[in-house]
Design a protein around this motif. Sequence first.
Motif, short mmCIF file in Angstrom:
data_model
loop_
_atom_site.label_atom_id
_atom_site.label_comp_id
_atom_site.label_asym_id
_atom_site.label_seq_id
_atom_site.Cartn_x
_atom_site.Cartn_y
_atom_site.Cartn_z
N TRP A 189 69.84 33.06 19.53
CA TRP A 189 71.21 32.55 19.48
C TRP A 189 71.15 31.10 19.04
N ASP A 190 71.54 30.84 17.81
CA ASP A 190 71.42 29.52 17.19
C ASP A 190 72.64 28.67 17.53
N THR A 191 72.47 27.72 18.43
CA THR A 191 73.57 26.86 18.86
C THR A 191 73.85 25.73 17.88
N SER A 192 73.04 25.59 16.84
CA SER A 192 73.25 24.49 15.89
C SER A 192 74.27 24.85 14.81
N VAL A 193 74.67 26.11 14.72
CA VAL A 193 75.66 26.53 13.73
C VAL A 193 77.06 26.33 14.32
N GLY A 194 77.92 25.66 13.60
CA GLY A 194 79.30 25.48 14.03
C GLY A 194 79.53 24.34 14.99
N GLY B 29 71.72 17.30 18.79
CA GLY B 29 70.77 17.76 19.80
C GLY B 29 70.51 19.25 19.70
N ASP B 30 71.54 20.02 19.38
CA ASP B 30 71.38 21.47 19.20
C ASP B 30 70.42 21.77 18.05
N GLU B 31 70.52 21.01 16.97
CA GLU B 31 69.64 21.19 15.82
C GLU B 31 68.19 20.86 16.19
N GLU C 53 65.13 23.65 16.14
CA GLU C 53 63.95 23.45 15.31
C GLU C 53 62.67 23.58 16.16
N ALA C 54 62.71 23.02 17.37
CA ALA C 54 61.55 23.13 18.26
C ALA C 54 61.31 24.59 18.68
N VAL C 55 62.39 25.31 18.96
CA VAL C 55 62.27 26.72 19.34
C VAL C 55 61.67 27.52 18.19
N LYS C 56 62.15 27.30 16.96
CA LYS C 56 61.62 28.01 15.79
C LYS C 56 60.12 27.76 15.63
N LYS C 57 59.71 26.51 15.81
CA LYS C 57 58.29 26.18 15.66
C LYS C 57 57.44 26.88 16.72
N GLU C 58 57.88 26.80 17.97
CA GLU C 58 57.12 27.42 19.05
C GLU C 58 57.04 28.94 18.89
N LEU C 59 58.15 29.57 18.52
CA LEU C 59 58.14 31.02 18.35
C LEU C 59 57.25 31.44 17.19
N LEU D 242 65.83 37.04 13.90
CA LEU D 242 67.24 37.25 13.57
C LEU D 242 68.02 36.13 14.23
N TYR D 243 68.67 35.29 13.43
CA TYR D 243 69.41 34.15 13.96
C TYR D 243 70.90 34.48 13.97
N LEU D 244 71.51 34.36 15.15
CA LEU D 244 72.94 34.61 15.31
C LEU D 244 73.62 33.33 15.77
N GLN D 245 74.80 33.06 15.24
CA GLN D 245 75.49 31.84 15.64
C GLN D 245 76.05 31.99 17.05
N GLN D 246 75.98 30.92 17.79
CA GLN D 246 76.45 30.90 19.18
C GLN D 246 77.90 30.45 19.26
N HIS D 247 78.28 29.46 18.46
CA HIS D 247 79.62 28.89 18.52
C HIS D 247 80.53 29.57 17.52
#
Length: 54
Positions: free
Chosen positions: A8-13, A18-20, A24-30, A40-45
């Motif tokens: 659930w990508d909270t940086s969209v919208g 801080g959300d971005e 980015e940190a989550v993407k790197k760790e995963l 699969l990235y889904l928008q949260q907002h």
Amino acid sequence: MTKLITIWDTSVGTLNVGDEIINEAVKKELSDIYQDATNLYLQQHTISLVAEVV
């Protein structure tokens, strides 16, 4: 078998930088943990398409 990871990508919208940074940190760790996974990235907002008239 390929893993499917839903994020659930909270940086969209949002304008919250801080959300971005967090996403980015989550993407790197995963990507380090699950090298062969499909993400699969889904928008949260919800993005509002209605403009406010002042």
